[in-house]
Design a protein around this motif. Structure first.
Motif, PDB file in Angstrom:
ATOM      1  N   ASN A 172       0.805  -1.217   0.000  1.00  0.00           N
ATOM      2  CA  ASN A 172       0.000   0.000   0.000  1.00  0.00           C
ATOM      3  C   ASN A 172       0.841   1.271   0.000  1.00  0.00           C
ATOM      4  N   LEU A 173       2.164   1.138   0.045  1.00  0.00           N
ATOM      5  CA  LEU A 173       3.054   2.293  -0.080  1.00  0.00           C
ATOM      6  C   LEU A 173       3.630   2.418  -1.489  1.00  0.00           C
ATOM      7  N   HIS A 174       3.278   1.489  -2.385  1.00  0.00           N
ATOM      8  CA  HIS A 174       3.912   1.454  -3.701  1.00  0.00           C
ATOM      9  C   HIS A 174       2.878   1.160  -4.786  1.00  0.00           C
ATOM     10  N   PHE A 182       3.979   8.579   2.580  1.00  0.00           N
ATOM     11  CA  PHE A 182       3.626   8.281   1.199  1.00  0.00           C
ATOM     12  C   PHE A 182       2.235   8.780   0.829  1.00  0.00           C
ATOM     13  N   GLY A 183       1.605   9.507   1.749  1.00  0.00           N
ATOM     14  CA  GLY A 183       0.268  10.002   1.476  1.00  0.00           C
ATOM     15  C   GLY A 183      -0.779   8.925   1.388  1.00  0.00           C
ATOM     16  N   ALA A 184      -0.540   7.790   2.076  1.00  0.00           N
ATOM     17  CA  ALA A 184      -1.470   6.659   2.025  1.00  0.00           C
ATOM     18  C   ALA A 184      -2.382   6.687   3.239  1.00  0.00           C
ATOM     19  N   ASP A 185      -3.668   6.462   3.024  1.00  0.00           N
ATOM     20  CA  ASP A 185      -4.649   6.390   4.100  1.00  0.00           C
ATOM     21  C   ASP A 185      -5.046   4.934   4.295  1.00  0.00           C
ATOM     22  N   LEU A 186      -4.577   4.332   5.398  1.00  0.00           N
ATOM     23  CA  LEU A 186      -4.839   2.915   5.656  1.00  0.00           C
ATOM     24  C   LEU A 186      -5.818   2.728   6.810  1.00  0.00           C
ATOM     25  N   ARG A 211      -8.517  -0.819   2.539  1.00  0.00           N
ATOM     26  CA  ARG A 211      -7.120  -1.254   2.540  1.00  0.00           C
ATOM     27  C   ARG A 211      -6.992  -2.672   1.985  1.00  0.00           C
ATOM     28  N   GLN A 212      -7.886  -3.569   2.425  1.00  0.00           N
ATOM     29  CA  GLN A 212      -7.799  -4.950   1.954  1.00  0.00           C
ATOM     30  C   GLN A 212      -8.186  -5.063   0.482  1.00  0.00           C
ATOM     31  N   ALA A 213      -9.160  -4.260   0.040  1.00  0.00           N
ATOM     32  CA  ALA A 213      -9.535  -4.281  -1.375  1.00  0.00           C
ATOM     33  C   ALA A 213      -8.388  -3.780  -2.245  1.00  0.00           C
ATOM     34  N   ARG A 214      -7.725  -2.731  -1.791  1.00  0.00           N
ATOM     35  CA  ARG A 214      -6.591  -2.189  -2.535  1.00  0.00           C
ATOM     36  C   ARG A 214      -5.450  -3.202  -2.579  1.00  0.00           C
ATOM     37  N   PHE A 215      -5.220  -3.873  -1.444  1.00  0.00           N
ATOM     38  CA  PHE A 215      -4.168  -4.876  -1.367  1.00  0.00           C
ATOM     39  C   PHE A 215      -4.462  -6.040  -2.310  1.00  0.00           C
ATOM     40  N   PRO A 250     -10.070  -2.996 -12.634  1.00  0.00           N
ATOM     41  CA  PRO A 250      -9.447  -1.794 -12.057  1.00  0.00           C
ATOM     42  C   PRO A 250     -10.397  -0.963 -11.216  1.00  0.00           C
ATOM     43  N   ARG A 251      -9.952  -0.678 -10.011  1.00  0.00           N
ATOM     44  CA  ARG A 251     -10.620   0.270  -9.133  1.00  0.00           C
ATOM     45  C   ARG A 251      -9.605   1.261  -8.578  1.00  0.00           C
ATOM     46  N   PHE A 252      -8.455   0.730  -8.179  1.00  0.00           N
ATOM     47  CA  PHE A 252      -7.404   1.565  -7.619  1.00  0.00           C
ATOM     48  C   PHE A 252      -6.250   1.786  -8.609  1.00  0.00           C
ATOM     49  N   PHE A 253      -6.039   0.813  -9.506  1.00  0.00           N
ATOM     50  CA  PHE A 253      -4.901   0.864 -10.419  1.00  0.00           C
ATOM     51  C   PHE A 253      -5.380   0.595 -11.841  1.00  0.00           C
ATOM     52  N   ASP A 254      -5.482   1.642 -12.626  1.00  0.00           N
ATOM     53  CA  ASP A 254      -5.957   1.501 -14.005  1.00  0.00           C
ATOM     54  C   ASP A 254      -4.761   1.234 -14.916  1.00  0.00           C
ATOM     55  N   VAL A 255      -4.281  -0.004 -14.869  1.00  0.00           N
ATOM     56  CA  VAL A 255      -3.107  -0.402 -15.649  1.00  0.00           C
ATOM     57  C   VAL A 255      -3.578  -1.048 -16.950  1.00  0.00           C
ATOM     58  N   PRO A 256      -3.213  -0.511 -18.096  1.00  0.00           N
ATOM     59  CA  PRO A 256      -3.615  -1.140 -19.358  1.00  0.00           C
ATOM     60  C   PRO A 256      -3.017  -2.544 -19.469  1.00  0.00           C
ATOM     61  N   PRO A 257      -3.789  -3.524 -19.898  1.00  0.00           N
ATOM     62  CA  PRO A 257      -3.228  -4.872 -20.097  1.00  0.00           C
ATOM     63  C   PRO A 257      -2.027  -4.826 -21.033  1.00  0.00           C
ATOM     64  N   HIS A 258      -0.966  -5.501 -20.645  1.00  0.00           N
ATOM     65  CA  HIS A 258       0.248  -5.526 -21.448  1.00  0.00           C
ATOM     66  C   HIS A 258       1.111  -6.680 -20.970  1.00  0.00           C
TER      67      HIS A 258
END
Length: 338
Positions: free
Chosen positions: A81-83, A119-123, A129-133, A153-161
């Motif tokens: 959750n810090l990265h 890191f500006g993270a709200d845990l 937190r568990q959903a993000r993890f 994707p909800r927290f990380f919109d990473v294009p498939p690659h």
């Protein structure tokens, strides 16, 4: 058969040079490797949280790969959750390729509030937190495999690659999730990772988490964690370890893990109880205690912490030698009944 791994938080006073601490732990890992330990894990801490000097455990594990031969090196843990998980996935893949697959990486969802703020993270919200993890772990698996079908994707919109480099196909089988709740145990089981515990938890909690892990589909290895000091005999072990036991007991009381008004025990053996859960004794006593823990909640890896404030470097090395040479063979015995 129970195998042995070591974990180190690379702790030390703020005014002690980090290089000196790194050198001590490196020597400890080299000795563990020569004596046949299966794992060496290193922990991520920032801004001296928990007295830790190492914010980048992956770099330290990679550094030690060139100084060791067979021990599996890794992290216990990387605080996801810090990265950004794609960055973690790529760095771990590079390390795995460079070491020829001699790695074992642990991931966790939490960190101290002080580290999170850096890191500006709200845990603070546990479900979020568990959903993000969970999503972070899914992104990591997808980056390694190229299969993004399980990532919504909800927290990380990473294009498939297809990320590079491509690690060995068994890398996920060598990865671990740190579990301190039934929720995180279910995440580890559902996503098919191995599971490692904290030494702060009781055997009953280990059983609860293991049941949740298996119910969620987990079929991997389980690592129990305990602080350990092995002396030549019980009396000598307690005489040598008492300064460390009192240091950690006072630290836990200061941190609130032990109630503030609790009087400090005079008997050093009473300092070892929950939540410290420190195993101290001669080889037969330590082996018996590890086997008793196994009987209460079966595990595959005795993940031990041998380096503590109050113990000299030489005392720590001697304890590790006794653990590997004297205690290790006894862990092949059948476990006693609980």
């Amino acid at each position: 058969m129970i195998t042995i791994g070591i974990t180190d938080h690379l702790e030390g006073p703020t005014d002690r040079p980090s290089a000196a601490i790194f050198d001590e732990v490196a020597e400890l890992a080299r000795l563990a490797d020569r004596l046949g330990a299966r794992f060496a894990w290193f922990t991520e801490h920032h801004a001296h949280a928990h007295a830790g000097h190492l914010p980048t455990p992956l770099l330290f594990a990679l550094h030690l790969a060139g100084q060791t031969r067979s021990i599996r090196l890794g992290t216990a843990i990387i605080c996801l959750n810090l990265h950004h998980p794609l960055d973690v996935a790529e760095q771990v893949a590079v390390a795995d390729v460079l070491t020829g697959g001699r790695t074992a990486f642990g991931f966790g969802s939490g960190s101290t509030p002080e580290e999170s703020r850096l890191f500006g993270a709200d845990l603070t919200d546990d479900p979020t937190r568990q959903a993000r993890f969970t999503e972070a772990l899914q992104v990591i698996r997808a980056a390694w495999s190229g299969d993004w079908s399980e990532v919504s994707p909800r927290f990380f919109d990473v294009p498939p690659h297809r990320a590079l480099p491509v690690p060995a196909v068994d890398l996920p089988d060598r990865c671990w999730v740190a579990v301190n709740s039934e929720g995180s145990a279910r995440i580890a089981g559902r996503l098919r990772f191995n599971m490692m515990f904290s030494h702060l938890r009781t055997p009953e909690q280990y059983r609860q988490y293991s049941a949740a892990y298996r119910e969620a589909g987990g079929a991997g290895l389980i690592a129990a964690n305990r602080p350990v000091f092995v002396g030549p005999d019980d009396r000598t072990a307690f005489d040598l370890a008492e300064p460390a036991l009192r240091t950690i007991w006072r630290r836990f009381r200061q941190e609130g893990k032990i109630p503030a008004g609790t009087p400090e025990p005079t008997d050093p053996s009473e300092l070892c109880g929950h939540p410290i859960n420190f195993l101290v004794g001669g080889p037969e006593t330590v082996a018996r205690r590890l086997l008793e823990l196994h009987a209460q909640s079966p595990y595959d890896v005795a993940n031990v912490e041998v380096r503590w404030a109050g113990l000299s470097h030489e005392q720590t090395l001697d304890s590790l030698r006794r653990l590997m040479e004297d205690v290790g063979p006894m862990l092949e015995r059948p476990a006693p009944s609980p």
